[in-house]
Design an enzyme around this catalytic site. Sequence first.
Site, PDB file in Angstrom:
ATOM      1  N   SER A  59       0.812  -1.229   0.000  1.00 48.02           N
ATOM      2  CA  SER A  59       0.000   0.000   0.000  1.00 48.02           C
ATOM      3  C   SER A  59       0.845   1.279   0.000  1.00 48.02           C
ATOM      4  O   SER A  59       0.458   2.252  -0.664  1.00 48.02           O
ATOM      5  CB  SER A  59      -1.041   0.000   1.125  1.00 48.02           C
ATOM      6  OG  SER A  59      -0.456  -0.254   2.363  1.00 48.02           O
ATOM      7  N   ARG A  84      -6.003  -3.221 -16.451  1.00 50.97           N
ATOM      8  CA  ARG A  84      -7.149  -2.429 -16.013  1.00 50.97           C
ATOM      9  C   ARG A  84      -6.807  -1.440 -14.916  1.00 50.97           C
ATOM     10  O   ARG A  84      -7.573  -0.529 -14.634  1.00 50.97           O
ATOM     11  CB  ARG A  84      -8.270  -3.379 -15.546  1.00 50.97           C
ATOM     12  CG  ARG A  84      -8.822  -4.237 -16.665  1.00 50.97           C
ATOM     13  CD  ARG A  84      -9.480  -5.491 -16.144  1.00 50.97           C
ATOM     14  NE  ARG A  84      -8.494  -6.406 -15.571  1.00 50.97           N
ATOM     15  CZ  ARG A  84      -8.798  -7.570 -15.020  1.00 50.97           C
ATOM     16  NH1 ARG A  84     -10.049  -7.954 -14.963  1.00 50.97           N
ATOM     17  NH2 ARG A  84      -7.843  -8.344 -14.516  1.00 50.97           N
ATOM     18  N   GLU A  90      -6.225   7.763 -24.834  1.00 48.85           N
ATOM     19  CA  GLU A  90      -5.536   7.482 -26.100  1.00 48.85           C
ATOM     20  C   GLU A  90      -6.041   8.416 -27.195  1.00 48.85           C
ATOM     21  O   GLU A  90      -7.214   8.817 -27.210  1.00 48.85           O
ATOM     22  CB  GLU A  90      -5.753   6.012 -26.516  1.00 48.85           C
ATOM     23  CG  GLU A  90      -4.916   5.620 -27.726  1.00 48.85           C
ATOM     24  CD  GLU A  90      -4.949   4.119 -28.027  1.00 48.85           C
ATOM     25  OE1 GLU A  90      -5.762   3.403 -27.437  1.00 48.85           O
ATOM     26  OE2 GLU A  90      -4.149   3.686 -28.879  1.00 48.85           O
ATOM     27  N   GLU A  91      -5.144   8.741 -28.083  1.00 47.35           N
ATOM     28  CA  GLU A  91      -5.449   9.548 -29.274  1.00 47.35           C
ATOM     29  C   GLU A  91      -6.698   9.000 -29.977  1.00 47.35           C
ATOM     30  O   GLU A  91      -6.880   7.795 -30.051  1.00 47.35           O
ATOM     31  CB  GLU A  91      -4.207   9.448 -30.171  1.00 47.35           C
ATOM     32  CG  GLU A  91      -4.374   9.778 -31.576  1.00 47.35           C
ATOM     33  CD  GLU A  91      -3.058   9.555 -32.353  1.00 47.35           C
ATOM     34  OE1 GLU A  91      -2.086   8.990 -31.835  1.00 47.35           O
ATOM     35  OE2 GLU A  91      -3.047   9.974 -33.509  1.00 47.35           O
ATOM     36  N   GLY A  93      -9.044   8.480 -33.308  1.00 43.85           N
ATOM     37  CA  GLY A  93      -9.128   8.469 -34.765  1.00 43.85           C
ATOM     38  C   GLY A  93     -10.479   8.941 -35.258  1.00 43.85           C
ATOM     39  O   GLY A  93     -10.727   9.025 -36.457  1.00 43.85           O
ATOM     40  N   ARG A  94     -11.385   9.246 -34.309  1.00 43.64           N
ATOM     41  CA  ARG A  94     -12.692   9.798 -34.681  1.00 43.64           C
ATOM     42  C   ARG A  94     -12.624  11.311 -34.807  1.00 43.64           C
ATOM     43  O   ARG A  94     -13.296  11.907 -35.621  1.00 43.64           O
ATOM     44  CB  ARG A  94     -13.736   9.450 -33.621  1.00 43.64           C
ATOM     45  CG  ARG A  94     -14.005   7.981 -33.460  1.00 43.64           C
ATOM     46  CD  ARG A  94     -15.152   7.773 -32.491  1.00 43.64           C
ATOM     47  NE  ARG A  94     -16.406   8.296 -33.030  1.00 43.64           N
ATOM     48  CZ  ARG A  94     -17.464   8.644 -32.292  1.00 43.64           C
ATOM     49  NH1 ARG A  94     -17.414   8.538 -30.977  1.00 43.64           N
ATOM     50  NH2 ARG A  94     -18.555   9.100 -32.862  1.00 43.64           N
ATOM     51  N   ARG A 161     -10.732   5.315 -41.049  1.00 47.27           N
ATOM     52  CA  ARG A 161      -9.650   4.649 -40.298  1.00 47.27           C
ATOM     53  C   ARG A 161      -9.754   3.127 -40.316  1.00 47.27           C
ATOM     54  O   ARG A 161      -8.799   2.439 -39.945  1.00 47.27           O
ATOM     55  CB  ARG A 161      -9.641   5.144 -38.855  1.00 47.27           C
ATOM     56  CG  ARG A 161     -10.863   4.718 -38.063  1.00 47.27           C
ATOM     57  CD  ARG A 161     -10.758   5.126 -36.622  1.00 47.27           C
ATOM     58  NE  ARG A 161     -11.982   4.874 -35.890  1.00 47.27           N
ATOM     59  CZ  ARG A 161     -12.103   4.997 -34.588  1.00 47.27           C
ATOM     60  NH1 ARG A 161     -11.075   5.384 -33.867  1.00 47.27           N
ATOM     61  NH2 ARG A 161     -13.243   4.757 -33.979  1.00 47.27           N
ATOM     62  N   ARG A 188       5.324  -7.320 -18.737  1.00 46.75           N
ATOM     63  CA  ARG A 188       5.671  -6.723 -20.028  1.00 46.75           C
ATOM     64  C   ARG A 188       7.157  -6.427 -20.195  1.00 46.75           C
ATOM     65  O   ARG A 188       7.544  -5.575 -20.995  1.00 46.75           O
ATOM     66  CB  ARG A 188       4.849  -5.450 -20.241  1.00 46.75           C
ATOM     67  CG  ARG A 188       3.342  -5.665 -20.159  1.00 46.75           C
ATOM     68  CD  ARG A 188       2.830  -6.681 -21.175  1.00 46.75           C
ATOM     69  NE  ARG A 188       1.361  -6.775 -21.146  1.00 46.75           N
ATOM     70  CZ  ARG A 188       0.642  -7.577 -21.906  1.00 46.75           C
ATOM     71  NH1 ARG A 188       1.243  -8.383 -22.772  1.00 46.75           N
ATOM     72  NH2 ARG A 188      -0.670  -7.614 -21.813  1.00 46.75           N
TER      73      ARG A 188
HETATM   74  C1  FAD Z   1       2.520 -13.028 -22.232  1.00 46.83           C
HETATM   75  C2  FAD Z   1       1.095 -12.540 -22.191  1.00 46.83           C
HETATM   76  C3  FAD Z   1       0.173 -13.069 -23.062  1.00 46.83           C
HETATM   77  C4  FAD Z   1      -1.153 -12.610 -23.039  1.00 46.83           C
HETATM   78  N1  FAD Z   1      -2.054 -13.137 -23.944  1.00 46.83           N
HETATM   79  C5  FAD Z   1      -3.336 -12.678 -23.959  1.00 46.83           C
HETATM   80  C6  FAD Z   1      -4.295 -13.186 -24.891  1.00 46.83           C
HETATM   81  O1  FAD Z   1      -3.988 -14.041 -25.707  1.00 46.83           O
HETATM   82  N2  FAD Z   1      -5.548 -12.677 -24.864  1.00 46.83           N
HETATM   83  C7  FAD Z   1      -5.940 -11.740 -23.949  1.00 46.83           C
HETATM   84  O2  FAD Z   1      -7.101 -11.327 -23.935  1.00 46.83           O
HETATM   85  N3  FAD Z   1      -5.068 -11.255 -23.041  1.00 46.83           N
HETATM   86  C8  FAD Z   1      -3.783 -11.687 -23.024  1.00 46.83           C
HETATM   87  N4  FAD Z   1      -2.882 -11.189 -22.102  1.00 46.83           N
HETATM   88  C9  FAD Z   1      -3.354 -10.171 -21.149  1.00 46.83           C
HETATM   89  C10 FAD Z   1      -3.516 -10.791 -19.750  1.00 46.83           C
HETATM   90  O3  FAD Z   1      -4.503 -11.826 -19.771  1.00 46.83           O
HETATM   91  C11 FAD Z   1      -3.948  -9.707 -18.754  1.00 46.83           C
HETATM   92  O4  FAD Z   1      -5.229  -9.222 -19.099  1.00 46.83           O
HETATM   93  C12 FAD Z   1      -3.003  -8.530 -18.741  1.00 46.83           C
HETATM   94  O5  FAD Z   1      -1.681  -8.979 -18.653  1.00 46.83           O
HETATM   95  C13 FAD Z   1      -3.338  -7.642 -17.541  1.00 46.83           C
HETATM   96  O6  FAD Z   1      -2.889  -8.299 -16.387  1.00 46.83           O
HETATM   97  P1  FAD Z   1      -3.550  -8.049 -14.974  1.00 46.83           P
HETATM   98  O7  FAD Z   1      -4.959  -8.556 -14.961  1.00 46.83           O
HETATM   99  O8  FAD Z   1      -2.616  -8.593 -13.937  1.00 46.83           O
HETATM  100  O9  FAD Z   1      -3.496  -6.451 -14.868  1.00 46.83           O
HETATM  101  P2  FAD Z   1      -4.623  -5.452 -14.419  1.00 46.83           P
HETATM  102  O10 FAD Z   1      -5.801  -5.522 -15.321  1.00 46.83           O
HETATM  103  O11 FAD Z   1      -3.942  -4.142 -14.287  1.00 46.83           O
HETATM  104  O12 FAD Z   1      -5.080  -5.975 -13.023  1.00 46.83           O
HETATM  105  C14 FAD Z   1      -4.155  -6.115 -11.963  1.00 46.83           C
HETATM  106  C15 FAD Z   1      -4.791  -6.989 -10.899  1.00 46.83           C
HETATM  107  O13 FAD Z   1      -5.905  -6.285 -10.360  1.00 46.83           O
HETATM  108  C16 FAD Z   1      -6.963  -7.195 -10.130  1.00 46.83           C
HETATM  109  N5  FAD Z   1      -8.100  -6.766 -10.955  1.00 46.83           N
HETATM  110  C17 FAD Z   1      -8.131  -5.744 -11.850  1.00 46.83           C
HETATM  111  N6  FAD Z   1      -9.335  -5.619 -12.391  1.00 46.83           N
HETATM  112  C18 FAD Z   1     -10.093  -6.595 -11.862  1.00 46.83           C
HETATM  113  C19 FAD Z   1     -11.448  -6.996 -12.027  1.00 46.83           C
HETATM  114  N7  FAD Z   1     -12.285  -6.371 -12.837  1.00 46.83           N
HETATM  115  N8  FAD Z   1     -11.874  -8.051 -11.322  1.00 46.83           N
HETATM  116  C20 FAD Z   1     -11.057  -8.705 -10.483  1.00 46.83           C
HETATM  117  N9  FAD Z   1      -9.774  -8.384 -10.266  1.00 46.83           N
HETATM  118  C21 FAD Z   1      -9.294  -7.341 -10.945  1.00 46.83           C
HETATM  119  C22 FAD Z   1      -6.457  -8.589 -10.439  1.00 46.83           C
HETATM  120  O14 FAD Z   1      -5.903  -9.158  -9.279  1.00 46.83           O
HETATM  121  C23 FAD Z   1      -5.357  -8.318 -11.413  1.00 46.83           C
HETATM  122  O15 FAD Z   1      -4.369  -9.328 -11.434  1.00 46.83           O
HETATM  123  C24 FAD Z   1      -1.564 -11.630 -22.108  1.00 46.83           C
HETATM  124  C25 FAD Z   1      -0.610 -11.107 -21.220  1.00 46.83           C
HETATM  125  C26 FAD Z   1       0.703 -11.544 -21.260  1.00 46.83           C
HETATM  126  C27 FAD Z   1       1.698 -10.953 -20.292  1.00 46.83           C
END
Ligand code: FAD
Length: 230
Positions: A59, A84, A90-91, A93-94, A161, A188
Amino acid sequence: MTDIKFRSDMTVDLLAVTGVYPDERAIAEAARVSTLGKDTEPGEVEGLVRYLVRSHHTSPLEQVDFIFRIEAPIFVTRQIIRHRTLAINEESGRYRELEGVFYVPEEGRRLRQVGKTGDYEFTDFPEASAYAREVIQDQSGFGWDAYRSLLDAGVAKEVARMVLPVNLYSTMQVKASLHNWLRFITKRTFAYREKPQHEVAMVGDKIKAHLTEHFPVVVDEFDKTHKGDA
Ligand SMILES: Cc1cc2nc3c(=O)[nH]c(=O)nc-3n(C[C@H](O)[C@H](O)[C@H](O)COP(=O)(O)OP(=O)(O)OC[C@H]3O[C@@H](n4cnc5c(N)ncnc54)[C@H](O)[C@@H]3O)c2cc1C
């Protein structure tokens, strides 16, 4: 093919670091609230920060925000948007005519995928490099010419676009806490367990460099304790 440019790099400009302090004192100050400032002396910032990161006491890391301006191709911004916990503008295109700037992989970019889904690597494929670059550049040009001709015919920007390819550059302003940027770089960059796409890792590496410049102890301890995480 007119008025288009090709790039093989990403831009990550740091716009702001916001917090009580723009450095590690901000983390220590936040943590000290827990103990009303009685347990640590000013000179103990580094030790306290290392303890917090090592113990996953996250925290205080949310008390600092980094705001970046990112220029990257659309296939990369799509990956960034999946996080998320980032706040993004983001920029559009509309609302504006887009600029004809397209990504083309540099000559040394590994082009051959070897292995099965979820367990693969990329290897050198130098004999395909010139061909791949040529096809990508040609397609970018075709898309750009189609976009311009639709605009010239009076078609709305949001429709014109639709013919543009995903290697067109876009610009986004992105804000997140230090905690969430650390989470982002585990996914990433290649420094941790995940295997991101080369191009999004180009962005991730630049973000990590900015985090490290301002919060070197946090990133150092994070790396020591999170190398196996994703
Ligand atoms: C190598 C790689 C391959 C990938 N391939 C694909 C793919 O093929 N298709 C695809 O769609 N995506 C793909 N992704 C995206 C991946 O599934 C995740 O959506 C993305 O990496 C965001 O990760 P995150 O959820 O940890 O991050 P964030 O969205 O920033 O969330 C961080 C954490 O907050 C919590 N959180 C956030 N929002 C919510 C919510 N609404 N409900 C519950 N908990 C939440 C969760 O604990 C989450 O781990 C890929 C990612 C990587 C790194």
